[in-house]
Structures are given as structure tokens and as C-alpha cells.
Design an enzyme around this catalytic site. Structure first.
Site, short mmCIF file in Angstrom:
data_model
loop_
_atom_site.label_atom_id
_atom_site.label_comp_id
_atom_site.label_asym_id
_atom_site.label_seq_id
_atom_site.Cartn_x
_atom_site.Cartn_y
_atom_site.Cartn_z
CB VAL B 12 -6.75 4.88 -6.44
CG1 VAL B 12 -8.25 4.55 -6.49
CG2 VAL B 12 -6.51 6.12 -5.59
CG HIS B 13 -5.04 -1.13 -6.43
ND1 HIS B 13 -5.15 -2.49 -6.25
CD2 HIS B 13 -4.58 -0.63 -5.27
CE1 HIS B 13 -4.74 -2.79 -5.02
NE2 HIS B 13 -4.39 -1.70 -4.41
N GLY B 14 -8.03 -1.68 -7.76
CA GLY B 14 -9.20 -2.54 -7.54
C GLY B 14 -9.53 -2.81 -6.08
#
Lengths: 134, 156
Positions: B12-14
Site C-alpha cells: 500500500v503506497h501513494g
């Protein structure tokens, strides 16, 4: 059509555009002004070169780095019209939200919400982590 | 239902929070990863990256397979995230609903070669990829939803 201009002192505009491209993919309709990098060209002239691309049917959202900074002042003086919206003190989350904003949602609403969300992204992480662990 | 199964070594990231979640209309992010499921610190950092519009579940591969096969999940719009080709194959083997896998980012590490921007695979990965293709599973490379799908068979 909704178009965007990131106008900053120096290379910040280009730098944040590189971050933006990485996170949301390449986007059209994003203009950049890197003010004062080149003494030979005035910010007013750089702005004029962008405004050529903006028709009466377009909306332009201008993001500036500093409220009260000279770049912001020039934008207010030279570009503020009914279809131009100026937002100062942007951060990356705010840019992402406005640029990815739904074209069907009124631009004023997109901007208002993005400012609230962008402020929320400014967090003292140490404190947040301490709270989560309590 | 599963909206997308994505391999991304950052989980999960930008990109996931800002582009995939809204583009898919996902209301649930399922991280299927044995290490993350047992590591409190990793769970916390993944939680920081979570978009407000979706809930985040972090499960071991085995639990993720049980969850994805549970009919009660049918009305959720799930974005499944794994961080390796191997884990993606394990999920696909256990969950018949997975007919397509999106390859996002896998960074260069020991023994990998780069096959596309932000995508580096090992020889073992390639063998798994060929096996998945033989099973008729679509394998497409896209960093963000607005990219064109590149079929992985054109890159290996």
C-alpha cells in the site's frame, strides 16, 4: 477543459511534477513556471506563454508555493479572472487531489475539499505513532 | 468481488491509495502477505498509507485465500495486493476468481533483471509467469490505471 499551472520560485515546480508523474502517471494540461531560474525571462512573460493556451471555455487552476510570495503576487496581478483559480502553499496531496479531481464536480468544490485534505496530510508522525500504540 | 489483484513490492503506497483505489471504486484493500500479517510495525505503516475511502485488511496468504473464497465478500469491491510473483501465483492457485493479475512495481534486487519500467524479475519469477500464462491467466503490466495494459508475454 480543466488545465493546471504549477508556479514556484526556482525548480520546485519541475521537481513536484516529477513526483506527480510517478504517483499518478503522466498528465496532460499541467504547465510549469520555474520563476527566476533564468534571468533573461520574466515571470510575466512565462505566464503570458501559458495563458495563450487557455481559452474562455477552459478553467485554469494555478498552484503557487508561497502566499504573499512574488510568484503568487504576479499570478494575482496578471491572471486572476473568473475562470482562473489560484491556490497558494500547495503540497503534493493537494496537487494530486485537484489534478485527479472529477471533471464533473465544480472546480471550486474540488479545490475546497483538496485544501482540507491536503492540510490533514501534514502530520507529526511521531505523535501519531505514539497515539496508535497507546 | 475482486476488482484487481496487483503485485507491488510496496504493497500500500501513494499510487495504490491515490489512483488505483478511486479508479477501481475499491472499498477494501486486502494485503496478502505472511510477513506483514505478523509484523505489527509493518501493519502500522501500511495503515498510514491507507486511503480513507477503503478498509484495510492484512492477512497471511492462507487466510487471504479463505477470505477471498468466502461468498460474504461478494458485495465488497476488493483490491488484492501481494508483493511477489510467487505470492500472486499462490493466491491464483487457491482462488478461482483470479483470472487476471496486474504487475505494478517490483524493484531491482539480487538476481533480477528489468523487463519494464519499475519491474524486475528473477528467472524463478519468469518460470512462474509462464506457468500462469499457460493456465490462461491474464498478466498485464501497468503502474497506474491510466497506463495502457502491456501483456507480460511481450516483455519476457
Amino acid at each position: 477543459m480543466r488545465k493546471f499551472l504549477i508556479a514556484t520560485h526556482g525548480a520546485f515546480a519541475k521537481g513536484i511534477k516529477s513526483s506527480l508523474d510517478m504517483i499518478i502517471g503522466e498528465t496532460d494540461n499541467v504547465f510549469l513556471i520555474q520563476a527566476y531560474l533564468d534571468d533573461a525571462i520574466s515571470v510575466e512573460d512565462e505566464l503570458a506563454a501559458v495563458l495563450i493556451h487557455i481559452t474562455a471555455d477552459d478553467e485554469l487552476v494555478i498552484f503557487t508555493d508561497l502566499l504573499g510570495g512574488s510568484v503568487n503576487n504576479i499570478m494575482i496581478r496578471e491572471a486572476l479572472k473568473d475562470n482562473v483559480h489560484i491556490v497558494s502553499g500547495f503540497n503534493l496531496p493537494l496537487l494530486i487531489e485537484v489534478i485527479m479531481g472529477d471533471a464533473g464536480t465544480p472546480v471550486t468544490e474540488v479545490i475546497e475539499t483538496a485544501i482540507i485534505d491536503g492540510k490533514e496530510q501534514m502530520v507529526y508522525v511521531n505523535k501519531l505513532i505514539t497515539q496508535q500504540n497507546d | 468481488m475482486i476488482k484487481l489483484t496487483r503485485i507491488d513490492d510496496r504493497l500500500v503506497h501513494g499510487q495504490v491509495a491515490m489512483t488505483w483505489t478511486p479508479a477501481l471504486g475499491a472499498d477494501c484493500l486486502l494485503v496478502a502477505n505472511d510477513k506483514a500479517a505478523t509484523d505489527e510495525f509493518l501493519k502500522m505503516t501500511l495503515g498510514l498509507a491507507k486511503p480513507a475511502s477503503a478498509k484495510l485488511l492484512i492477512k497471511t496468504l492462507a487466510d487471504a485465500i479463505i477470505f477471498l473464497n468466502d461468498p460474504r465478500g461478494q458485495n465488497m469491491k476488493i483490491l488484492v495486493l501481494v508483493n511477489s510473483v510467487k505470492d500472486a501465483a499462490a493466491l491464483a492457485a487457491g482462488v478461482s476468481e483470479i483470472k487476471s493479475i496486474n504487475f505494478g512495481g517490483i524493484r531491482t534486487r539480487e538476481g533480477t533483471h528489468s523487463i519494464a519500467k519499475a519491474l524486475a524479475v528473477t528467472d524463478d519469477d519468469i518460470a512462474i509467469i509462464r506457468d500462469l500464462l499457460a493456465k490462461g491467466i491474464e498478466l498485464e503490466v501497468r503502474q497506474v490505471p491510466t497506463d495502457n495494459k502491456t501483456p507480460i508475454e511481450t516483455l519476457i
